[in-house]
Write a protein that holds these residues in place. Structure first.
Motif, short mmCIF file in Angstrom:
data_model
loop_
_atom_site.label_atom_id
_atom_site.label_comp_id
_atom_site.label_asym_id
_atom_site.label_seq_id
_atom_site.Cartn_x
_atom_site.Cartn_y
_atom_site.Cartn_z
N ALA A 120 19.99 43.38 43.81
CA ALA A 120 19.36 43.86 45.05
C ALA A 120 18.67 45.20 44.84
CB ALA A 120 20.39 43.95 46.16
N SER A 121 19.26 46.07 44.03
CA SER A 121 18.68 47.40 43.81
C SER A 121 17.26 47.29 43.29
CB SER A 121 19.54 48.20 42.82
OG SER A 121 20.81 48.47 43.35
N GLY A 122 17.08 46.50 42.22
CA GLY A 122 15.74 46.35 41.66
C GLY A 122 14.77 45.72 42.63
N PHE A 123 15.21 44.67 43.30
CA PHE A 123 14.35 43.97 44.25
C PHE A 123 13.92 44.89 45.38
CE2 PHE A 123 13.81 41.39 48.11
CZ PHE A 123 12.83 40.51 47.69
N ILE A 124 14.86 45.62 45.94
CA ILE A 124 14.54 46.48 47.08
C ILE A 124 13.65 47.64 46.67
CG2 ILE A 124 15.58 48.07 48.77
CD1 ILE A 124 18.02 46.08 48.75
N MET A 125 13.90 48.22 45.51
CA MET A 125 13.03 49.31 45.05
C MET A 125 11.58 48.85 44.89
SD MET A 125 15.26 51.62 42.35
CE MET A 125 16.09 50.30 41.47
N LEU A 126 11.38 47.60 44.51
CA LEU A 126 10.03 47.07 44.34
C LEU A 126 9.39 46.66 45.66
CD1 LEU A 126 10.68 44.80 41.22
CD2 LEU A 126 9.36 46.94 41.23
N VAL A 127 10.14 46.00 46.50
CA VAL A 127 9.56 45.31 47.66
C VAL A 127 9.56 46.16 48.93
CG1 VAL A 127 9.76 43.27 49.16
CG2 VAL A 127 10.10 43.05 46.69
N HIS A 128 10.61 46.93 49.15
CA HIS A 128 10.69 47.69 50.41
C HIS A 128 9.45 48.55 50.69
CE1 HIS A 128 12.08 50.37 53.58
NE2 HIS A 128 11.71 51.38 52.80
N PRO A 129 8.99 49.36 49.73
CA PRO A 129 7.82 50.20 50.03
C PRO A 129 6.58 49.38 50.38
CG PRO A 129 8.88 50.93 48.01
CD PRO A 129 9.48 49.60 48.35
N LEU A 130 6.42 48.22 49.75
CA LEU A 130 5.22 47.41 49.96
C LEU A 130 5.23 46.73 51.31
CD1 LEU A 130 4.86 45.84 46.39
CD2 LEU A 130 3.85 47.95 47.29
N ILE A 135 1.47 46.26 52.77
CA ILE A 135 0.80 45.54 51.68
C ILE A 135 1.33 44.11 51.56
CG2 ILE A 135 0.47 45.46 49.17
CD1 ILE A 135 0.39 48.51 49.21
N VAL A 136 2.64 43.98 51.60
CA VAL A 136 3.27 42.66 51.60
C VAL A 136 3.67 42.33 53.04
CG1 VAL A 136 5.26 41.30 50.84
CG2 VAL A 136 4.12 42.84 49.23
N PRO A 137 3.14 41.24 53.62
CA PRO A 137 3.52 40.90 55.00
C PRO A 137 4.99 40.50 55.08
CG PRO A 137 2.15 39.18 54.02
CD PRO A 137 2.16 40.30 53.05
N ALA A 138 5.61 40.79 56.22
CA ALA A 138 7.04 40.50 56.38
C ALA A 138 7.35 39.02 56.22
CB ALA A 138 7.51 41.00 57.74
N SER A 224 -1.32 41.26 52.74
CA SER A 224 -1.94 41.78 53.97
C SER A 224 -3.21 42.56 53.68
CB SER A 224 -0.94 42.68 54.70
OG SER A 224 0.22 41.99 55.06
N LYS A 225 -3.26 43.19 52.50
CA LYS A 225 -4.41 43.99 52.12
C LYS A 225 -4.94 43.51 50.78
CE LYS A 225 -2.60 48.18 54.37
NZ LYS A 225 -2.18 49.59 54.16
N LYS A 226 -6.21 43.69 50.56
CA LYS A 226 -6.80 43.35 49.27
C LYS A 226 -6.43 44.45 48.27
CE LYS A 226 -11.23 42.31 47.02
NZ LYS A 226 -10.74 41.07 46.36
N VAL A 227 -5.59 44.10 47.32
CA VAL A 227 -5.13 45.09 46.35
C VAL A 227 -5.21 44.52 44.94
CG1 VAL A 227 -3.60 46.35 47.92
CG2 VAL A 227 -2.73 44.36 46.66
N ALA A 228 -5.40 45.42 44.00
CA ALA A 228 -5.34 45.10 42.58
C ALA A 228 -4.06 45.72 42.02
CB ALA A 228 -6.56 45.67 41.87
#
Length: 319
Positions: A120-130, A135-138, A224-228
């Motif tokens: 969970a630590s790795g997953f949350i560190m990557l996904v929570h901010p986005l 950037i990542v829709p819920a 949600s946003k166009k990102v590279a």
């Protein structure tokens, strides 16, 4: 100043690591319950209520039972629970200080902190901010996979790898597990990222003792946003700017790889987490590398303890 620490479940994998990390600290006095009295609730209650900090390195039910032994009105004794029992409980603070701008202060002031799970630590560190940054829709259909060393499975799994004189071929290969798709870390992975649905999570155990890589693939066309990849890397770098233990690696990660490979063991024996962004305009891969026994367990617990006791966050921890 010396602080009294009681490790409830001291003989488990996480408890042993916490004990090892604290044993050389002059500011810590470890309270050791006599072996014959480990299961005596009255004796355990005395140790819990005389401690400044209690680490719970126990199964969920046992952790809840130990918390219930806190005397009414005791606001001095503080808990750090390494089990899954309280990670989504509203009365407990989630022990990931780097989560957002206010989380470190919440950990510092809390009486009860739930230490994150390793995957969970790795997953949350990557996904929570986005997710928080739009950037990542819920409701994005997130999938993730994670490869970990066998130490994360506790004493029984460690023994299954280390005790046989000959290791069967099926044990030598990486092995998927939790194929019922109901891994115990899923509730916190969803809750702490703000996702509308639980991610599809496939953990893998490898024939190495410790180390971990958690990976999350993303499709830019569904975001949600166009990102590279460069946009995502820059966003994560800004989010984690100034953090001691979470490092966002350069987009050109080739010099940091091992001939193009991303080993899971590079952060072993540290409390460091390294976040990577790979990909191109059509596909992005996020990866978090850290020690499953460090930032994924005992290191994270001690980092939170340091904050709660008001000492330097990095005391006794390697970055």
């Amino acid at each position: 100043m010396s602080y009294k620490v009681f490790i409830d479940g001291r003989h488990g994998t996480t408890g042993l690591k916490i004990d090892e990390r604290l044993s050389s600290r002059a500011d810590i006095e470890i309270l050791s319950i006599p072996e014959a009295q480990r299961k005596d609730a009255a004796v355990k209650a005395e140790y819990i209520n005389s401690a400044d900090m209690v680490f719970l390195c126990l199964p969920d039910a046992a952790s809840r039972e130990s918390v219930s032994l806190l005397a009414p009105g005791n606001t001095r004794t503080r808990f750090l629970d390494a089990s899954t029992a309280h990670r989504t409980h509203p009365d407990w603070v989630y022990g990931l200080p780097e989560l957002n701008a206010g989380q470190r202060e919440k950990v510092k002031n809390a009486q009860k902190v739930a230490v994150p799970g390793c995957h969970a630590s790795g997953f949350i560190m990557l996904v929570h901010p986005l997710v928080a940054g739009g950037i990542v829709p819920a409701d994005y259909p997130v999938s993730t996979y994670s490869i970990t060393g066998y130490s994360g499975g506790g004493k029984e799994m460690i023994a299954s790898y280390e005790e046989p004189a000959y290791l069967a071929d099926e044990m030598k290969s990486p092995r998927f597990y939790a194929l019922g798709l109901a891994h115990k870390h899923l509730p916190e992975m969803q809750h702490m990222t703000g996702l509308a649905h639980k991610p599809l999570f496939t953990p893998i155990v490898g024939n190495f003792a410790q180390g971990m890589v958690v990976a999350v693939p993303l499709l830019p066309r569904a975001l949600s946003k166009k990102v590279a990849p460069a946009d995502v890397q820059a966003f994560l770098a800004e989010h984690y700017a100034g953090q001691t233990f979470v490092k966002v690696m350069p987009l050109d990660a080739a010099p940091l790889l091992d001939n193009g490979f991303l080993p899971a063991t590079t952060c072993n024996d540290t409390n460091r987490a390294e976040l990577f962004v790979f990909g191109h305009e059509d596909q992005i891969l996020l990866a978090a590398r850290f020690d499953n026994l460090g930032k994924g367990a005992s290191g994270a617990a001690i980092q939170c303890m340091n904050l709660m006791l008001g000492v330097d966050e990095a005391t006794g921890l390697a970055s």
